[in-house]
Design a protein around this motif. Structure first.
Motif, PDB file in Angstrom:
ATOM      1  N   SER A 173       0.831  -1.222   0.000  1.00  0.00           N
ATOM      2  CA  SER A 173       0.000   0.000   0.000  1.00  0.00           C
ATOM      3  C   SER A 173       0.855   1.258   0.000  1.00  0.00           C
ATOM      4  CB  SER A 173      -0.943   0.015   1.203  1.00  0.00           C
ATOM      5  OG  SER A 173      -0.257   0.291   2.408  1.00  0.00           O
ATOM      6  N   HIS A 174       2.032   1.187   0.630  1.00  0.00           N
ATOM      7  CA  HIS A 174       2.902   2.355   0.751  1.00  0.00           C
ATOM      8  C   HIS A 174       4.193   2.236  -0.052  1.00  0.00           C
ATOM      9  CE1 HIS A 174       0.095   3.514   3.811  1.00  0.00           C
ATOM     10  NE2 HIS A 174       0.762   4.602   4.094  1.00  0.00           N
ATOM     11  N   ALA A 175       4.348   1.169  -0.815  1.00  0.00           N
ATOM     12  CA  ALA A 175       5.565   1.027  -1.617  1.00  0.00           C
ATOM     13  C   ALA A 175       5.293   1.569  -3.018  1.00  0.00           C
ATOM     14  CB  ALA A 175       5.986  -0.439  -1.690  1.00  0.00           C
ATOM     15  N   VAL A 176       6.140   2.482  -3.448  1.00  0.00           N
ATOM     16  CA  VAL A 176       6.026   3.005  -4.814  1.00  0.00           C
ATOM     17  C   VAL A 176       6.741   2.038  -5.743  1.00  0.00           C
ATOM     18  CG1 VAL A 176       6.737   4.872  -6.349  1.00  0.00           C
ATOM     19  CG2 VAL A 176       5.840   5.400  -4.077  1.00  0.00           C
ATOM     20  N   GLU A 177       6.011   1.556  -6.737  1.00  0.00           N
ATOM     21  CA  GLU A 177       6.588   0.625  -7.696  1.00  0.00           C
ATOM     22  C   GLU A 177       6.047   0.926  -9.087  1.00  0.00           C
ATOM     23  OE1 GLU A 177       7.211  -3.580  -6.419  1.00  0.00           O
ATOM     24  OE2 GLU A 177       5.672  -3.116  -4.950  1.00  0.00           O
ATOM     25  N   ASN A 178       6.680   0.374 -10.093  1.00  0.00           N
ATOM     26  CA  ASN A 178       6.201   0.535 -11.466  1.00  0.00           C
ATOM     27  C   ASN A 178       4.810  -0.071 -11.601  1.00  0.00           C
ATOM     28  OD1 ASN A 178       9.117   0.540 -11.353  1.00  0.00           O
ATOM     29  ND2 ASN A 178       9.049   0.734 -13.578  1.00  0.00           N
ATOM     30  N   ILE A 179       4.031   0.519 -12.483  1.00  0.00           N
ATOM     31  CA  ILE A 179       2.682   0.019 -12.736  1.00  0.00           C
ATOM     32  C   ILE A 179       2.285   0.411 -14.149  1.00  0.00           C
ATOM     33  CG2 ILE A 179       1.567   2.097 -11.766  1.00  0.00           C
ATOM     34  CD1 ILE A 179      -0.644   0.242 -10.645  1.00  0.00           C
TER      35      ILE A 179
ATOM     36  N   TYR B  34      13.114  -0.203 -13.325  1.00  0.00           N
ATOM     37  CA  TYR B  34      12.112  -0.710 -12.375  1.00  0.00           C
ATOM     38  C   TYR B  34      12.524  -0.254 -10.984  1.00  0.00           C
ATOM     39  CZ  TYR B  34       9.946  -3.651 -15.880  1.00  0.00           C
ATOM     40  OH  TYR B  34       9.279  -4.097 -16.979  1.00  0.00           O
ATOM     41  N   VAL B  35      11.570   0.188 -10.191  1.00  0.00           N
ATOM     42  CA  VAL B  35      11.907   0.771  -8.889  1.00  0.00           C
ATOM     43  C   VAL B  35      10.991   0.260  -7.787  1.00  0.00           C
ATOM     44  CG1 VAL B  35      12.760   2.891  -9.953  1.00  0.00           C
ATOM     45  CG2 VAL B  35      10.374   2.782  -9.206  1.00  0.00           C
ATOM     46  N   GLN B  36      11.537   0.319  -6.582  1.00  0.00           N
ATOM     47  CA  GLN B  36      10.744   0.209  -5.357  1.00  0.00           C
ATOM     48  C   GLN B  36      11.244   1.296  -4.422  1.00  0.00           C
ATOM     49  OE1 GLN B  36      11.311  -3.564  -3.421  1.00  0.00           O
ATOM     50  NE2 GLN B  36       9.527  -4.489  -4.382  1.00  0.00           N
TER      51      GLN B  36
END
Lengths: 397, 193
Positions: A173-179, B34-36
């Motif tokens: 919910s709080h992790a920014v990731e590619n989408i 790609y990132v986290q």
């Protein structure tokens, strides 16, 4: 063309809500789902949606407002977590039994106590028998995709049941990731307009919602409700097919990862499935035939299909991110054992409780489960079937 | 070739370590990676030690655990060196980047157990001279990009300019200050070599 973005799981859900532009959102904030109504209310304030946003004074009121508006004929959604979902508990049953296709974005968080804000599945597993469809999501992408698909499942005339779309609090919910996002117009066309057959504000067809049900009819009504849930499985697959056409992404009732020739496998829910896939690849490189099954639909539980996918496996671990205090394992373990009971050669099954209250789960933790399974395979001795993963004992602090 | 870079940020609540991790994720995303970017949440209070993480990769990232063996560690608050084992698990060919007025040699003599390259940057001085206020995360972001060579420096500056222009549309003078903080940090670390 899909839109390459980077969003947290909460942002992804709020964005899906914006694209859907529902008639009503009623919500009360609770960590870690708070950002969803927060971002969405910004869309409302900026005039990007024409949703009626109802800020209420509790989650009991949030879901009650949802019941009222959905019964009136309005497409309605909300978001919550943990104790918020627990406070909704009474009304969850009302929504389901009145066949009101409300959608909840459920951001999984441990239930108190001891008080804890981090992820586990005790909240939604506590609602598993409330009559809501439950769809679980590994990451922000799946949360977004599942949320959009959920709308078409719940509103289907053969289903007409509410759904909660779940993902792990903070971890996704709080992790920014590619989408990859889908264009607005495509999402709007996919979900279409909500045209319920029966609704309260239809003056031409007066009806009452939620009256007293006598013993003469209650049983039949529950049977019909159960039928709607059974239908949800078929509808979910139809919707997934349609969704693939607009997104290019395939969804089933569950995901099988390197399962076809696996001798040892785990069954797992939400974000840890991603971590577990890395563990599978590592062990495959060492020549071990391991695989995993990731739950997508938990309600309805696609028991026959899961049994078919798992029956060739020799030894299996069901991974529960919740306690059920049955003294023999968790809810996923119980479902998996029940699903495989009728198979002539059922795998040996152990059930792990893991990751409670946000306890971090590493690739090595999952590898250790596979190693335990190989130990069972080598010795033929199953041993204790109700286990805790990576828990400290009194000696090893 | 698959390349995964893992970064752990140590800061104190309110200093912007989480924001810095998200900014790094943003800028790496803009360059096609790609990132986290994610924080580790504990009790939320100003001044408490907090940890944030980045994974940056050419391939899709599936793992969802915290990071225990980072390639880089960024310490936003020097006082944490005393109380938190910030270098724990740090890869030997990795590096630690510390916000301090001290030199790497001084840090090394105080913490001989840091078995990796040590970089120091006086983010306080840079921030105060460019922004007039103490916002350590902008210089620390530039420092980690410099040390990790995650992306081309000019591309980094270009992307950050876009990002600041978007974020501070109403405050153009803040954009210039932030850009100067980034540039000054990159140059300082040039001089160190």
């Amino acid at each position: 063309m899909s839109i390459r973005e980077r969003l947290s799981g909460n942002e992804a859900i709020a964005f899906a809500m914006k694209q859907i532009n529902p008639d009503v959102v009623a919500a009360f904030p609770i960590t870690p789902s708070t950002e969803i109504p927060q971002y969405f209310s910004q869309y409302v304030a900026d005039g990007q949606v024409d949703t009626e946003f109802v800020p209420v004074e509790s989650e009991h009121s949030a879901i009650s407002a949802c019941v009222g508006s959905q019964a009136a004929g309005a497409r309605t959604m909300t978001a919550t977590s943990s104790c918020g979902l627990a406070l909704m508990h009474e009304i969850l049953y009302i929504a389901a039994s009145n066949r009101l296709p409300i959608t909840i974005a459920a951001i999984n968080r441990a239930l108190s106590g001891p008080i804890n804000i981090n992820a586990d599945h005790s909240d939604t597993m506590g609602s598993r028998d409330s009559g809501w469809i439950q769809i679980y999501s590994e990451n922000n992408q799946e949360a977004y995709d599942n949320f959009i698909q959920a709308l078409k499942i719940v509103e289907h005339k053969d289903v007409q049941l509410p759904a909660m779309v779940c993902q792990d609090g903070f971890i996704t919910s709080h992790a920014v990731e590619n989408i990859e996002l889908i264009e607005d117009a495509k999402v709007k066309e996919f979900v279409g307009e909500y045209n319920p057959e029966c609704y309260l504000l239809n003056e031409k067809q007066p009806m009452s919602v939620g009256p007293y049900d006598t013993p003469s009819y209650y049983l039949e009504h529950k049977r019909q409700q159960a039928e709607g849930m059974k239908n949800a499985k078929i509808v979910a697959l139809e919707v997934a097919k349609e969704f693939e056409k607009i997104s290019g992404r395939k969804y089933g009732l569950f995901e099988a990862y390197k399962l076809e020739d696996a001798e040892a496998a785990i069954v797992i829910i939400n974000s840890t499935a991603g971590t577990a896939k890395d563990a599978v690849d590592k062990m495959r490189n060492e020549g071990k035939k391991v695989g995993l099954l990731k739950i997508r639909l938990f309600r309805p539980f696609p028991a026959e299909e899961i049994a078919e996918a798992l029956k060739h496996v020799k030894v299996l671990a069901a991974m529960d991110k919740t306690e059920s205090f049955s003294s023999q394992g968790g809810p996923l373990g119980a479902e998996i054992k029940a699903a495989l009971y009728h198979e002539e050669k059922s795998p040996k099954i152990v059930n792990y409780i893991y990751g409670l209250g946000g306890r971090d789960v590493k690739v090595e933790d999952i590898s250790s489960v596979y190693e335990d399974l190989y130990e069972i395979l080598a010795t033929g001795v199953t041993g204790e079937t109700y286990r805790y993963l990576s828990v400290r004992n009194q000696e090893g602090k | 070739m698959s390349k995964l870079t893992e970064i752990r940020w140590h800061g104190r609540g309110g200093q912007g370590a989480k924001t810095a991790a998200l900014l790094l994720a943003d800028v790496a995303f803009s360059t096609g990676m790609y990132v986290q970017g994610f924080p580790e949440y504990g009790p939320e209070r100003m001044g408490a030690p907090i940890t944030a993480y980045n994974r940056i990769s050419e391939d899709k990232i599936r793992v969802h655990s915290n990071i225990y063996e980072p390639n880089y560690v960024v310490v936003v608050d020097e006082s944490l060196l005393e109380s938190v084992p910030v270098a724990k698990g740090l890869k030997k060919d990795g590096a630690i980047i510390i916000n301090t007025a001290k030199t790497p040699e001084e840090i090394k003599s105080n913490y001989p157990n840091y078995d990796c390259r040590i970089y120091t940057i006086d983010a306080k001085e840079i921030s105060e001279s460019t922004l007039g206020k103490y916002f350590p995360n902008t210089p620390m972001l530039a420092a980690v990009v410099k040390v990790s060579k995650l992306m081309d420096e000019n591309r980094f500056l270009e992307e950050m300019k876009h990002s600041f222009e978007h974020k501070f549309a109403a405050k153009p003078n803040v954009i210039e200050g932030n850009m100067n903080a980034l540039i000054m940090t990159l140059r300082r670390l040039d001089d160190d070599k």
